[in-house]
Design a protein around this motif. Structure first.
Motif, PDB file in Angstrom:
ATOM      1  N   VAL A 130      28.701  66.294 -10.234  1.00 47.83           N
ATOM      2  CA  VAL A 130      27.538  65.797 -10.965  1.00 47.83           C
ATOM      3  C   VAL A 130      27.642  64.284 -11.096  1.00 47.83           C
ATOM      4  O   VAL A 130      28.719  63.701 -10.945  1.00 47.83           O
ATOM      5  N   GLU A 131      26.503  63.652 -11.400  1.00 42.31           N
ATOM      6  CA  GLU A 131      26.442  62.202 -11.556  1.00 42.31           C
ATOM      7  C   GLU A 131      25.687  61.855 -12.827  1.00 42.31           C
ATOM      8  O   GLU A 131      24.834  62.613 -13.299  1.00 42.31           O
ATOM      9  N   GLN A 180      23.420  65.137 -13.694  1.00 40.24           N
ATOM     10  CA  GLN A 180      22.632  65.962 -12.788  1.00 40.24           C
ATOM     11  C   GLN A 180      23.429  66.170 -11.501  1.00 40.24           C
ATOM     12  O   GLN A 180      24.461  65.519 -11.290  1.00 40.24           O
ATOM     13  N   GLN A 181      22.969  67.064 -10.636  1.00 38.36           N
ATOM     14  CA  GLN A 181      23.697  67.307  -9.391  1.00 38.36           C
ATOM     15  C   GLN A 181      23.794  66.020  -8.569  1.00 38.36           C
ATOM     16  O   GLN A 181      22.856  65.238  -8.495  1.00 38.36           O
ATOM     17  N   LYS A 182      24.970  65.824  -7.989  1.00 38.85           N
ATOM     18  CA  LYS A 182      25.230  64.592  -7.242  1.00 38.85           C
ATOM     19  C   LYS A 182      24.250  64.446  -6.082  1.00 38.85           C
ATOM     20  O   LYS A 182      23.944  65.400  -5.379  1.00 38.85           O
ATOM     21  N   GLY A 183      23.771  63.223  -5.918  1.00 38.36           N
ATOM     22  CA  GLY A 183      22.839  62.925  -4.835  1.00 38.36           C
ATOM     23  C   GLY A 183      21.397  62.849  -5.272  1.00 38.36           C
ATOM     24  O   GLY A 183      20.548  62.325  -4.545  1.00 38.36           O
ATOM     25  N   LEU A 184      21.103  63.349  -6.478  1.00 36.40           N
ATOM     26  CA  LEU A 184      19.717  63.347  -6.938  1.00 36.40           C
ATOM     27  C   LEU A 184      19.224  61.935  -7.240  1.00 36.40           C
ATOM     28  O   LEU A 184      18.043  61.635  -7.068  1.00 36.40           O
ATOM     29  N   VAL A 195      17.549  60.679  -4.427  1.00 36.85           N
ATOM     30  CA  VAL A 195      16.667  61.725  -3.898  1.00 36.85           C
ATOM     31  C   VAL A 195      17.128  62.255  -2.541  1.00 36.85           C
ATOM     32  O   VAL A 195      16.334  62.408  -1.609  1.00 36.85           O
ATOM     33  N   GLY A 196      18.439  62.525  -2.453  1.00 39.37           N
ATOM     34  CA  GLY A 196      18.978  63.107  -1.232  1.00 39.37           C
ATOM     35  C   GLY A 196      18.466  64.522  -1.035  1.00 39.37           C
ATOM     36  O   GLY A 196      18.342  65.290  -1.994  1.00 39.37           O
ATOM     37  N   ASN A 197      18.174  64.893   0.186  1.00 39.14           N
ATOM     38  CA  ASN A 197      17.603  66.212   0.463  1.00 39.14           C
ATOM     39  C   ASN A 197      18.496  67.345  -0.006  1.00 39.14           C
ATOM     40  O   ASN A 197      18.025  68.363  -0.526  1.00 39.14           O
ATOM     41  N   GLU A 198      19.817  67.221   0.154  1.00 38.99           N
ATOM     42  CA  GLU A 198      20.743  68.271  -0.238  1.00 38.99           C
ATOM     43  C   GLU A 198      20.691  68.519  -1.749  1.00 38.99           C
ATOM     44  O   GLU A 198      20.867  69.648  -2.202  1.00 38.99           O
ATOM     45  N   ALA A 199      20.460  67.471  -2.521  1.00 42.31           N
ATOM     46  CA  ALA A 199      20.450  67.592  -3.986  1.00 42.31           C
ATOM     47  C   ALA A 199      19.323  68.484  -4.481  1.00 42.31           C
ATOM     48  O   ALA A 199      19.433  69.122  -5.533  1.00 42.31           O
ATOM     49  N   PHE A 200      18.224  68.565  -3.721  1.00 45.35           N
ATOM     50  CA  PHE A 200      17.085  69.371  -4.146  1.00 45.35           C
ATOM     51  C   PHE A 200      17.259  70.857  -3.819  1.00 45.35           C
ATOM     52  O   PHE A 200      16.407  71.672  -4.158  1.00 45.35           O
ATOM     53  N   LYS A 201      18.384  71.197  -3.198  1.00 48.55           N
ATOM     54  CA  LYS A 201      18.637  72.592  -2.858  1.00 48.55           C
ATOM     55  C   LYS A 201      19.284  73.350  -4.005  1.00 48.55           C
ATOM     56  O   LYS A 201      19.507  74.562  -3.937  1.00 48.55           O
ATOM     57  N   THR A 202      19.622  72.645  -5.075  1.00 43.15           N
ATOM     58  CA  THR A 202      20.202  73.283  -6.256  1.00 43.15           C
ATOM     59  C   THR A 202      19.657  72.595  -7.498  1.00 43.15           C
ATOM     60  O   THR A 202      18.849  71.666  -7.404  1.00 43.15           O
ATOM     61  N   TYR A 203      20.069  73.060  -8.663  1.00 40.92           N
ATOM     62  CA  TYR A 203      19.637  72.443  -9.922  1.00 40.92           C
ATOM     63  C   TYR A 203      20.732  72.632 -10.962  1.00 40.92           C
ATOM     64  O   TYR A 203      21.266  73.742 -11.134  1.00 40.92           O
ATOM     65  N   CYS A 204      21.078  71.558 -11.645  1.00 35.14           N
ATOM     66  CA  CYS A 204      21.946  71.655 -12.823  1.00 35.14           C
ATOM     67  C   CYS A 204      21.714  70.430 -13.695  1.00 35.14           C
ATOM     68  O   CYS A 204      21.271  69.385 -13.214  1.00 35.14           O
ATOM     69  N   ARG A 205      21.991  70.590 -14.983  1.00 37.79           N
ATOM     70  CA  ARG A 205      21.919  69.473 -15.921  1.00 37.79           C
ATOM     71  C   ARG A 205      22.992  69.646 -16.996  1.00 37.79           C
ATOM     72  O   ARG A 205      23.295  70.762 -17.419  1.00 37.79           O
ATOM     73  N   ILE A 206      23.557  68.515 -17.418  1.00 34.82           N
ATOM     74  CA  ILE A 206      24.364  68.450 -18.640  1.00 34.82           C
ATOM     75  C   ILE A 206      23.679  67.398 -19.494  1.00 34.82           C
ATOM     76  O   ILE A 206      23.642  66.219 -19.136  1.00 34.82           O
ATOM     77  N   MET A 207      23.107  67.827 -20.620  1.00 32.32           N
ATOM     78  CA  MET A 207      22.308  66.929 -21.459  1.00 32.32           C
ATOM     79  C   MET A 207      22.984  66.782 -22.820  1.00 32.32           C
ATOM     80  O   MET A 207      23.447  67.763 -23.400  1.00 32.32           O
TER      81      MET A 207
END
Length: 215
Positions: A44-45, A75-79, A82-94
């Motif tokens: 995550v980033e 959020q997931q690394k790469g988002l 807006v890297g294409n791979e990052a949109f293939k999953t979803y996570c958040r730490i808020m």
């Protein structure tokens, strides 16, 4: 690219984040709001205000939640780019933090009784936090303990973007005049990718007055 996003509004008072990578090679350790420590995996980033993704969603409403650049979100690394791979999953730490007068909250080593009214209030807040998404079933509410520190855990599954289901766990930590809330969420279909690490994230929580950084 797709910019569909779910976002919980987690306001930080006096944002203050320090990173220390000396303890673990694959996890990053943070001091947040000068009040508590938390470690997160390198998958995550930290969302930054100048990131491409952040700029794209700035000042927009997404599913009933308002974007606030003062929030601390991982959020997931790469988002960020807006890297294409990052949109293939979803996570958040808020992360949310609040500081009030002495005695406003229980101390970290104590727990109060969870009566029906209190449980219902936490469940109602979960439904509200889901915004335009639907909470599936009734959220569970209970005290949990990490080492000597207690937290109220609220867990549920909600609907998500594009027909996905999302697993959500919120942990409410109290310590006299301080309150910290950690919300972890990930796409249910990607449970194998996120569940174990996210369960360990919350176990790294330490109030800064308790111990040195994650000893």
């Amino acid at each position: 690219c797709r910019l569909n996003d779910y976002y919980d509004n987690a306001t930080i008072s006096k944002p203050y984040v320090i990173i220390d990578q000396s303890k673990q090679s694959k996890w990053n350790n943070y001091l947040i709001a000068n009040s508590f420590y938390l470690s997160v995996p390198n998958t995550v980033e930290l969302r930054e205000k100048d990131d491409i993704y952040t700029q794209a969603i700035e000042n927009n409403d997404w599913y009933g939640q308002k974007i606030d650049l003062n929030n601390i979100v991982f959020q997931q690394k790469g988002l960020s780019n807006v890297g294409n791979e990052a949109f293939k999953t979803y996570c958040r730490i808020m992360i949310a933090f609040d500081k009030r007068n002495k005695g406003s909250f229980p101390i970290s080593t104590d727990k109060t009784k969870l009566d029906e009214e209190t449980i219902s209030a936490f469940q109602a807040q979960a439904v509200k936090s889901a915004g335009d998404f639907k909470v599936l079933g009734k959220p569970s509410v209970k005290w949990v303990k990490f080492d000597k520190t207690y937290a109220i855990e609220v867990k549920y599954v909600r609907t998500g973007a594009e027909g996905h289901r999302t697993c959500v766990s919120t942990y409410n930590f109290y310590n006299d005049d301080k309150f910290a809330q950690i919300t972890l969420s990930y796409r249910e279909a990607d449970k194998d990718k996120w569940e174990k690490d996210f369960e360990n994230v919350v176990k790294t929580f330490r109030w800064s007055s308790d111990d040195k950084l994650l000893e």
